[in-house]
Design a protein around this motif. Structure first.
Motif, short mmCIF file in Angstrom:
data_model
loop_
_atom_site.label_atom_id
_atom_site.label_comp_id
_atom_site.label_asym_id
_atom_site.label_seq_id
_atom_site.Cartn_x
_atom_site.Cartn_y
_atom_site.Cartn_z
N HIS A 213 0.67 -1.30 -0.09
CA HIS A 213 0.11 0.12 -0.10
C HIS A 213 0.92 1.35 -0.04
CE1 HIS A 213 -3.52 -2.56 0.47
NE2 HIS A 213 -2.76 -3.18 1.11
N ALA A 214 2.34 1.36 0.76
CA ALA A 214 2.97 2.22 0.56
C ALA A 214 3.34 2.66 -0.83
CB ALA A 214 4.09 1.93 1.59
N ILE A 218 2.94 6.05 -3.36
CA ILE A 218 4.26 6.60 -3.60
C ILE A 218 4.52 6.61 -5.00
CG2 ILE A 218 6.66 6.68 -3.23
CD1 ILE A 218 6.33 6.07 -0.35
N ARG A 219 4.44 5.33 -5.64
CA ARG A 219 4.81 5.20 -7.07
C ARG A 219 4.08 6.34 -8.15
NH1 ARG A 219 5.78 -0.43 -8.13
NH2 ARG A 219 7.95 0.20 -7.50
N GLU A 228 -4.59 5.49 -7.70
CA GLU A 228 -5.83 4.89 -7.43
C GLU A 228 -5.87 4.01 -6.27
OE1 GLU A 228 -6.04 2.03 -10.91
OE2 GLU A 228 -5.17 3.53 -12.12
N GLY A 229 -7.07 4.08 -5.91
CA GLY A 229 -7.56 3.55 -4.40
C GLY A 229 -6.66 4.15 -3.33
N ALA A 230 -6.64 5.42 -3.21
CA ALA A 230 -5.90 6.23 -2.42
C ALA A 230 -6.41 5.85 -0.82
CB ALA A 230 -5.76 7.63 -2.68
N TRP A 231 -7.76 6.01 -0.92
CA TRP A 231 -8.28 5.88 0.49
C TRP A 231 -7.98 4.59 1.07
CZ3 TRP A 231 -8.65 10.18 2.55
CH2 TRP A 231 -8.81 11.41 2.09
N LEU A 232 -8.22 3.41 0.38
CA LEU A 232 -7.85 2.18 0.85
C LEU A 232 -6.31 2.25 1.36
CD1 LEU A 232 -8.48 -1.02 1.28
CD2 LEU A 232 -7.42 -0.97 -1.01
#
Lengths: 258, 304
Positions: A213-214, A218-219, A228-232
């Motif tokens: 998730h990190a 970051i990428r 994409e799916g930042a909140w998750l």
């Protein structure tokens, strides 16, 4: 076991400040240790492998790798500090015992320690980011956001690692944690190649752990692509941070308050 | 004035073993209060409970009229602690140790700098202010630990075996400083197994053994209550027979190692007898002291 919810006071910052003052005295070795290894990966693999690979997931391999190394070096720096160094202060050096003769509670000490470990992680985030910027590996306008993000990544890894420090009988114990936890995450979480090239069982497993998730936050920031799916991803990191802190406090109470 | 510490039926269990068994005591403000007892008596555990470092298994504990552990933070802000084992910060100098410790109380600035100077004078470490802690001797470390315990200007200072392992000069220096603290109105609580220390410093003592308080009172009270005022110690081998011969001098006779302790309201008859018989063993006539009380109450066998 005392499972009551942690309550820390602003005095936790005194614990952070104590560590900062010690770190300032030992700056040289600290810098070499924290930054040396990730830079070796970045240059060695980035230039060496990059020559053969060219692009990966629609970005230069150097960018792909640099963004992965930013995440993994944050993890490593935070996890190292939260195991070996926190253990040193908790057990052989009895620093925490001394602190407990003041208004500080275990909850404050662990909060201060965790913030410190995450801060050391963030220093790694920033250092690798700057190097990546200098060698032309950074494309995104929003890329500097990875530095504050590094603090959250650092917190996510510090909490869990402090649990290890709180239960460890000796320094040797941390070899298990690094060999069985941190290193597999480093290799399997999309730092060097996309996670979707792994067997699906492993992909699922890695989704349960924080490093993927990190990396996925970051990428795209580094490459200048939409996240994409930042909140998750943020939620998973936050969950690890809060859960790790809570459990570390419970375990440290068990160790220090007997 | 309400006592600084009040404990009722204070109890600590580790699993099945009860290491503090429902003790009651109260410590008046301004006193020097001593906990005596052999190793494993429960002294250090009691102190840890007082500081909120050990959860209480039963009973009630109040410091400054506040409940422990409920008001732990507020209580510890008013206490100074000298732990049994030094836990100074090895990464800092002498003065930095005091400055950093002050920050844990939320204290800083000019006021703390002034206090650091005063405290370094108080423990005679002013000329070492910039030295690393690692370069200090055992006696200096203990003095610095005492200075650190005073950084928050505490009302109560808790000292767990403050002079164990120190040479006589340092002990006398520390005793002098502790008496000075008491003169300044601080309450002292100390554990020790040096009877001389207890007798010199403490106004009031409790003697603990196996988690219980056996006795409490001032040193003079305890001696008067438990021990005949005069003691003759006879040293040598094969004293059993001598002990039997002396039984009719009216002494209470207790052997310990190669010593015979003879306790009496008056030692005159015994001394006359020893002189008349030309006793071949060296002997010493003295007043009863706390060590006699301690040995009588906690027994003469080894506590290990």
């Amino acid at each position: 076991m005392n499972w009551s919810l942690p309550r820390f006071s602003p005095l936790a910052l005194a614990v952070f400040r104590r560590n900062l003052l010690v770190w300032r005295k030992l700056l040289g070795p600290a810098v070499v240790m924290n930054f040396g290894e990730p830079l070796l990966y970045l240059f060695g693999l980035g230039y060496g492998l990059g020559l053969f690979i060219g692009e990966m997931q629609a970005m230069p391999y150097l960018t792909f790798l640099a963004s992965g190394i930013i995440a993994s070096s944050t993890m490593n720096a935070a996890a190292f500090e939260a195991t070996y160094s926190v253990f040193t202060r908790m057990v052989p050096q009895r620093t925490h015992e001394a602190m407990l003769a003041s208004p500080l509670e275990v909850d404050d000490i662990m909060a201060g320690e965790m913030l410190w470990c995450a801060f050391k992680g963030t220093l790694s985030t920033a250092a690798i980011f700057i190097v990546a910027l200098l060698v032309g590996g950074v494309q995104g306008d929003w890329a500097p956001l990875v530095v504050p993000l590094g603090l959250l990544v650092g917190l996510a890894f510090s909490g869990v690692a402090m649990c290890m420090a709180a239960v460890s009988p000796s320094y040797d114990f941390f070899s298990y944690y690094f060999t069985l936890g941190i290193t597999p995450m480093f290799v399997l979480s999309g730092v060097f190649y996309p996670v979707d090239s792994l067997p699906s069982v492993l992909q699922w497993l890695m989704q349960l752990l924080p490093l993927v998730h990190a990396v996925e936050l970051i990428r795209p920031l580094v490459a200048g692509l939409p996240v994409e799916g930042a909140w998750l991803h943020l939620a998973v990191l936050l969950l690890y941070a809060l859960g790790g802190y809570y459990l570390a406090v419970v375990l440290a109470r068990r160790r220090l308050l007997v | 004035m309400s006592p600084v510490i009040q404990a009722r039926a204070l109890t600590k269990r580790f699993g099945d073993s009860e290491v503090v068994r429902g003790i009651d005591f109260s410590i008046p403000r301004g006193s020097c209060f001593g906990f005596l007892g052999p190793n494993g008596a429960g002294k250090t555990t009691t102190i840890r409970m007082l500081l909120g470092l050990s959860p209480i298994s039963g009973g009630e504990l109040r410091l400054f009229d506040l409940p422990m552990p409920g008001a732990g933070r507020a209580i510890r802000a008013r206490i100074g602690v000298v732990p049994q084992m030094d836990n100074l910060d090895p990464d800092f100098s002498v003065a930095e140790n005091l400055r950093i410790f002050a920050s844990y109380f939320g204290l800083g600035g000019a006021e703390v700098e002034r206090r650091i100077g005063e405290l370094l004078d108080f423990v005679e470490l002013r000329d070492r202010a910039a030295r690393k802690v690692g370069s200090l001797s055992g006696g200096m470390l203990r003095r610095l630990t005492i200075a650190r315990a005073l950084i928050n200007d505490p009302e109560l200072v808790v000292l767990d075996e403050p002079t164990t392992g120190l040479d006589p000069q340092v002990r006398h220096l520390i005793w002098g400083r502790l008496r000075e603290l008491q003169r300044r109105g601080k309450t002292l609580l100390l554990t020790t197994h040096y009877m001389e220390e207890a007798e010199r410093l403490c106004d009031r003592l409790v003697i603990m053994d196996q988690g219980r308080i056996l006795e409490q009172g001032s040193p003079a009270e305890l001696i008067a209550r438990h021990i005949e005022p005069e003691v003759v110690e006879i040293r040598g081998d094969g004293l059993d027979a001598l002990g039997r011969q002396l039984a009719d001098t009216g002494c209470r006779i207790e052997p310990l190692g190669d010593l015979l302790y003879c306790y009496a309201e008056s030692a005159r008859p015994l001394l006359d007898r020893l002189e008349a018989d030309g006793c071949p063993h060296p002997y010493l006539h003295r007043r009863a002291n706390m060590e006699d009380v301690f040995l009588k109450l906690t027994g003469r066998e080894l506590h290990e």
